[in-house]
Write a protein that holds these residues in place. Structure first.
Motif, PDB file in Angstrom:
ATOM      1  N   ALA A 245       0.776  -1.108   0.050  1.00  0.00           N
ATOM      2  CA  ALA A 245       0.074  -0.016  -0.011  1.00  0.00           C
ATOM      3  C   ALA A 245       0.792   1.312  -0.170  1.00  0.00           C
ATOM      4  O   ALA A 245       0.532   2.248  -0.579  1.00  0.00           O
ATOM      5  CB  ALA A 245      -1.015   0.011   1.325  1.00  0.00           C
ATOM      6  N   ALA A 246       1.962   1.196   0.892  1.00  0.00           N
ATOM      7  CA  ALA A 246       2.929   2.274   0.864  1.00  0.00           C
ATOM      8  C   ALA A 246       3.572   2.648  -0.512  1.00  0.00           C
ATOM      9  O   ALA A 246       3.839   3.937  -1.060  1.00  0.00           O
ATOM     10  CB  ALA A 246       3.603   2.197   1.999  1.00  0.00           C
ATOM     11  N   GLU A 247       3.930   1.552  -1.112  1.00  0.00           N
ATOM     12  CA  GLU A 247       4.766   1.483  -2.167  1.00  0.00           C
ATOM     13  C   GLU A 247       3.912   1.722  -3.619  1.00  0.00           C
ATOM     14  O   GLU A 247       4.764   2.378  -4.429  1.00  0.00           O
ATOM     15  CB  GLU A 247       5.645   0.301  -2.300  1.00  0.00           C
ATOM     16  N   THR A 248       2.786   1.633  -3.557  1.00  0.00           N
ATOM     17  CA  THR A 248       1.932   2.044  -4.672  1.00  0.00           C
ATOM     18  C   THR A 248       1.736   3.383  -4.765  1.00  0.00           C
ATOM     19  O   THR A 248       1.830   4.143  -5.647  1.00  0.00           O
ATOM     20  CB  THR A 248       0.525   1.376  -4.893  1.00  0.00           C
ATOM     21  N   GLU A 249       1.820   4.095  -3.484  1.00  0.00           N
ATOM     22  CA  GLU A 249       1.580   5.541  -3.386  1.00  0.00           C
ATOM     23  C   GLU A 249       3.032   6.277  -3.929  1.00  0.00           C
ATOM     24  O   GLU A 249       3.008   7.166  -4.523  1.00  0.00           O
ATOM     25  CB  GLU A 249       1.432   6.092  -1.930  1.00  0.00           C
ATOM     26  N   ARG A 250       4.068   5.489  -3.574  1.00  0.00           N
ATOM     27  CA  ARG A 250       5.594   6.050  -4.031  1.00  0.00           C
ATOM     28  C   ARG A 250       5.659   6.009  -5.450  1.00  0.00           C
ATOM     29  O   ARG A 250       5.898   6.765  -6.136  1.00  0.00           O
ATOM     30  CB  ARG A 250       6.464   5.143  -3.266  1.00  0.00           C
ATOM     31  N   ASP A 252       3.151   5.980  -7.774  1.00  0.00           N
ATOM     32  CA  ASP A 252       2.343   7.083  -8.389  1.00  0.00           C
ATOM     33  C   ASP A 252       2.798   8.164  -8.300  1.00  0.00           C
ATOM     34  O   ASP A 252       2.686   9.087  -9.284  1.00  0.00           O
ATOM     35  CB  ASP A 252       0.753   6.789  -7.495  1.00  0.00           C
ATOM     36  N   ALA A 253       3.488   8.691  -7.151  1.00  0.00           N
ATOM     37  CA  ALA A 253       4.217   9.841  -7.223  1.00  0.00           C
ATOM     38  C   ALA A 253       5.467  10.241  -8.163  1.00  0.00           C
ATOM     39  O   ALA A 253       5.510  11.181  -8.811  1.00  0.00           O
ATOM     40  CB  ALA A 253       4.768  10.174  -5.775  1.00  0.00           C
ATOM     41  N   SER A 262      -2.445   8.897 -13.448  1.00  0.00           N
ATOM     42  CA  SER A 262      -2.549   7.645 -13.090  1.00  0.00           C
ATOM     43  C   SER A 262      -4.268   7.323 -13.461  1.00  0.00           C
ATOM     44  O   SER A 262      -5.020   8.034 -13.336  1.00  0.00           O
ATOM     45  CB  SER A 262      -2.637   7.616 -11.454  1.00  0.00           C
ATOM     46  N   ARG A 270       0.414  -0.786 -11.329  1.00  0.00           N
ATOM     47  CA  ARG A 270      -0.229   0.480 -11.467  1.00  0.00           C
ATOM     48  C   ARG A 270      -0.516   0.507 -12.870  1.00  0.00           C
ATOM     49  O   ARG A 270       0.550   0.401 -13.709  1.00  0.00           O
ATOM     50  CB  ARG A 270       0.498   1.585 -10.923  1.00  0.00           C
TER      51      ARG A 270
END
Length: 320
Positions: A245-250, A252-253, A262, A270
């Protein structure tokens, strides 16, 4: 040959380098796999016993929260190919775009296949297929929505190959309802695609028919031992879901900083609109990073998650 991710041999032949030079982000396979447990010599030398297979089923039942019958198979792909042949062909509808093997397996078995764009259009089908979360765009449907749909079709197949990081999305607790098949992958979340292990959850009689079709040893002894150990380790599953979950945000950024938009995805991959996906794929390939693009959407590119700090750094540099 249908297009898929994972065609790293083509990338190497086309762009050069050795396999060790490449980061394969063209699939949704976890690049930080479950720690491989010791495998007994008997797993390689003896036929799998009924007791060993039953122990794998019990581990899957506990991990998925499933009260119904479960059949282990050689990856969810095996179930995708078998289910269309368990009844006479009729009218099938698939929520699309999605994993292209569903339509191919149905057509090979003689079904009339229509690809539709929303759940309501699946109503009335003899067999309906929903991938949840969807591959490649991550589209999600609640259990309530899917159970309502199940009442409006003769058979419903829900492919949950990417659902492990989001157990609240799963229909596993409702398995056992006649006409409802739920597919689960093992190789994606646990990072062992080469093990070839998956599961079909469903009603007793329908799983019995699939069991007969699959034959006496549907999965290997090694798959039983690794699968059982991994499925029983719920602490690893919870920690891995949080990391993803944390790495998908990374990711996406990073993509947004590169000017990509996105579209969606799951915790394991992703999807972005980058304008010219073929050019973006080639740019990454020059850095020995392989991605997935789609023949039906020229702007779409899909990336899996890097597996370690060095891979993240290489991707960041390639996107900069």
């Amino acid at each position: 040959m249908r297009d898929h991710g994972g065609n790293i041999d083509w990338a190497i032949a086309h762009y050069g380098g050795d396999a060790a030079d490449w980061i394969d982000l063209s699939t949704g396979i976890n690049r930080v796999p479950y720690p491989l447990p010791a495998i007994s010599p008997e797993a390689w030398t003896a036929l799998p016993t009924r007791a060993a297979t039953a122990s794998l089923v019990e581990a899957a039942r506990a991990a998925f929260g499933c009260p119904a019958a479960i059949l282990p198979v050689a990856g969810a792909q095996a179930a995708i190919q078998m289910i269309p042949r368990t009844t006479a062909p009729g009218r099938a509808r698939i929520l699309a775009p999605t994993y292209n093997e569903h339509a191919a397996a149905l057509r090979a078995a003689g079904w009339q296949v229509a690809e539709v764009g929303d759940l309501a259009a699946l109503e009335g089908a003899d067999l309906a297929i929903v991938v949840n979360p969807n591959n490649p765009d991550g589209r999600r449907h609640s259990a309530e929505e899917l159970l309502r749909l199940a009442g409006g079709v003769t058979r419903l197949v829900v492919d949950e190959s990417f659902a492990d990081p989001d157990p609240g999305l799963s229909l596993a607790a409702a398995a056992g309802r006649p006409g409802l098949f739920i597919l689960r992958s093992f190789g994606k979340f646990y990072g062992f695609a080469g093990l070839r292990l998956g599961f079909v959850l469903g009603a007793e009689e329908e799983i019995a028919a699939l069991t007969e079709m699959a034959g006496p040893w549907p999965v290997s002894g090694a798959a039983i031992e690794v699968g059982r150990a991994a499925l029983m380790n719920r602490d690893w599953a919870v920690a891995t879901s949080a990391r993803l979950a944390a790495e998908t945000e990374r990711l996406d950024a990073m993509a947004e900083a590169a000017g990509w938009r996105s579209i969606g995805g799951s915790a394991l991959f992703r999807l972005y609109d980058c304008g010219d996906a073929a050019a973006a794929q080639e740019r990454l390939a020059r850095a020995r990073i392989w991605s997935r693009i789609f023949p039906y959407a020229s702007g779409w590119i899909r990336l899996g998650l890097p597996g370690n700090a060095a891979e993240w750094a290489r991707l960041a540099a390639a996107l900069a």
